[in-house]
Design a protein around this motif. Structure first.
Motif, PDB file in Angstrom:
ATOM      1  N   THR A 129      64.787  43.964  41.068  1.00  0.00           N
ATOM      2  CA  THR A 129      64.233  42.943  41.954  1.00  0.00           C
ATOM      3  C   THR A 129      64.994  42.918  43.280  1.00  0.00           C
ATOM      4  O   THR A 129      64.388  42.851  44.355  1.00  0.00           O
ATOM      5  N   VAL A 130      66.300  43.018  43.210  1.00  0.00           N
ATOM      6  CA  VAL A 130      67.108  43.091  44.440  1.00  0.00           C
ATOM      7  C   VAL A 130      66.790  44.379  45.200  1.00  0.00           C
ATOM      8  O   VAL A 130      66.673  44.375  46.433  1.00  0.00           O
ATOM      9  N   ALA A 131      66.619  45.482  44.473  1.00  0.00           N
ATOM     10  CA  ALA A 131      66.279  46.760  45.113  1.00  0.00           C
ATOM     11  C   ALA A 131      64.937  46.672  45.832  1.00  0.00           C
ATOM     12  O   ALA A 131      64.776  47.217  46.928  1.00  0.00           O
ATOM     13  N   LEU A 132      63.972  45.964  45.240  1.00  0.00           N
ATOM     14  CA  LEU A 132      62.678  45.809  45.904  1.00  0.00           C
ATOM     15  C   LEU A 132      62.823  45.064  47.220  1.00  0.00           C
ATOM     16  O   LEU A 132      62.170  45.402  48.211  1.00  0.00           O
ATOM     17  N   PHE A 133      63.691  44.055  47.244  1.00  0.00           N
ATOM     18  CA  PHE A 133      63.966  43.383  48.510  1.00  0.00           C
ATOM     19  C   PHE A 133      64.513  44.393  49.520  1.00  0.00           C
ATOM     20  O   PHE A 133      64.078  44.439  50.673  1.00  0.00           O
ATOM     21  N   ALA A 154      64.575  56.481  41.854  1.00  0.00           N
ATOM     22  CA  ALA A 154      64.527  55.020  41.813  1.00  0.00           C
ATOM     23  C   ALA A 154      64.672  54.460  40.402  1.00  0.00           C
ATOM     24  O   ALA A 154      65.035  53.297  40.248  1.00  0.00           O
ATOM     25  N   VAL A 155      64.410  55.260  39.378  1.00  0.00           N
ATOM     26  CA  VAL A 155      64.568  54.755  38.006  1.00  0.00           C
ATOM     27  C   VAL A 155      65.979  54.969  37.476  1.00  0.00           C
ATOM     28  O   VAL A 155      66.322  54.461  36.412  1.00  0.00           O
ATOM     29  N   GLY A 178      58.842  53.807  42.207  1.00  0.00           N
ATOM     30  CA  GLY A 178      59.732  54.070  41.079  1.00  0.00           C
ATOM     31  C   GLY A 178      60.427  52.818  40.587  1.00  0.00           C
ATOM     32  O   GLY A 178      60.622  52.641  39.373  1.00  0.00           O
ATOM     33  N   THR A 179      60.808  51.943  41.498  1.00  0.00           N
ATOM     34  CA  THR A 179      61.463  50.699  41.107  1.00  0.00           C
ATOM     35  C   THR A 179      60.510  49.801  40.341  1.00  0.00           C
ATOM     36  O   THR A 179      60.880  49.221  39.309  1.00  0.00           O
ATOM     37  N   VAL A 180      59.272  49.688  40.801  1.00  0.00           N
ATOM     38  CA  VAL A 180      58.279  48.894  40.081  1.00  0.00           C
ATOM     39  C   VAL A 180      57.993  49.535  38.719  1.00  0.00           C
ATOM     40  O   VAL A 180      57.931  48.834  37.702  1.00  0.00           O
ATOM     41  N   LEU A 181      57.842  50.838  38.690  1.00  0.00           N
ATOM     42  CA  LEU A 181      57.595  51.541  37.428  1.00  0.00           C
ATOM     43  C   LEU A 181      58.727  51.284  36.436  1.00  0.00           C
ATOM     44  O   LEU A 181      58.489  50.941  35.275  1.00  0.00           O
ATOM     45  N   ALA A 182      59.970  51.422  36.878  1.00  0.00           N
ATOM     46  CA  ALA A 182      61.115  51.194  35.996  1.00  0.00           C
ATOM     47  C   ALA A 182      61.138  49.753  35.504  1.00  0.00           C
ATOM     48  O   ALA A 182      61.432  49.499  34.324  1.00  0.00           O
ATOM     49  N   PHE A 219      57.327  38.775  39.722  1.00  0.00           N
ATOM     50  CA  PHE A 219      56.116  38.805  38.908  1.00  0.00           C
ATOM     51  C   PHE A 219      56.385  39.512  37.582  1.00  0.00           C
ATOM     52  O   PHE A 219      55.983  39.029  36.522  1.00  0.00           O
ATOM     53  N   ILE A 220      57.068  40.637  37.633  1.00  0.00           N
ATOM     54  CA  ILE A 220      57.385  41.397  36.416  1.00  0.00           C
ATOM     55  C   ILE A 220      58.315  40.589  35.516  1.00  0.00           C
ATOM     56  O   ILE A 220      58.117  40.536  34.297  1.00  0.00           O
ATOM     57  N   VAL A 221      59.323  39.954  36.107  1.00  0.00           N
ATOM     58  CA  VAL A 221      60.239  39.117  35.322  1.00  0.00           C
ATOM     59  C   VAL A 221      59.465  37.975  34.677  1.00  0.00           C
ATOM     60  O   VAL A 221      59.632  37.685  33.481  1.00  0.00           O
TER      61      VAL A 221
END
Length: 171
Positions: A128-132, A98-99, A27-31, A162-164
């Motif tokens: 990005t911080v959440a992914l960490f 997550a979104v 969800g975090t990557v999707l958002a 990568f997304i940024v």
């Protein structure tokens, strides 16, 4: 003489936690991808509209993932949608949850607290911080030490970077 015991199927270890971690990362990557794709070259920015679409995309993704999971595990004799299928769809709530930070930041822009561009930057930073955090948590749950867990969090964080980076290069 006792009958031979039937071996039990392996129990899924901590499945709710695994679903939470999977849904959180997904969800975090999707958002992040959705918010990075926001571009209003052809019209006026509308962060309220964008927030609704990020949330609807997450709901659709969660439903599709849950349904796909259910049909992948369907037995040959099953022909109808069962309560198990509905349960499988509902267990995808972590993906939708997550979104929520991204939707909240966009709604803040809709409320006039900041611009949509600032909201996009903030959402990408938060995600990005959440992914960490997701990577760190998953590694700790798996029994890894702090250094190894931080490395895992850093690898997950690379998805955000990568997304940024793709967002910066595409604009």
């Amino acid at each position: 003489m006792s009958s031979p015991s039937v071996p039990r199927p392996p129990r899924r270890r901590a499945e709710p936690l695994q679903r939470l971690l999977f849904g959180g990362v997904y969800g975090t990557v999707l958002a992040s991808v959705l918010v990075a794709a926001l571009d209003h070259d052809s019209g006026r920015p509308d962060p309220g509209y964008d927030a609704v679409w990020v949330l609807l995309a997450a709901l659709a993704s969660a439903a599709a993932h849950g349904y796909a999971h259910a049909i992948a595990h369907r037995t040959a004799g099953e022909t109808t949608v069962t309560a198990g299928t509905a349960r499988s769809v509902l267990t995808e709530w972590p993906l939708v949850a997550a979104v929520v930070p991204t939707v909240a930041v966009l709604l803040g822009a809709y409320g006039g607290w900041w611009s949509e561009d600032a909201a996009i930057d903030a959402a990408l930073f938060v995600n990005t911080v959440a992914l960490f955090g997701w990577g760190l948590w998953a590694a700790r749950v798996a029994g890894r030490g702090w250094v190894s867990s931080c490395r895992a969090g850093g690898v997950d964080m690379l998805l955000g970077f990568f997304i940024v980076g793709a967002n910066v290069l595409s604009k």
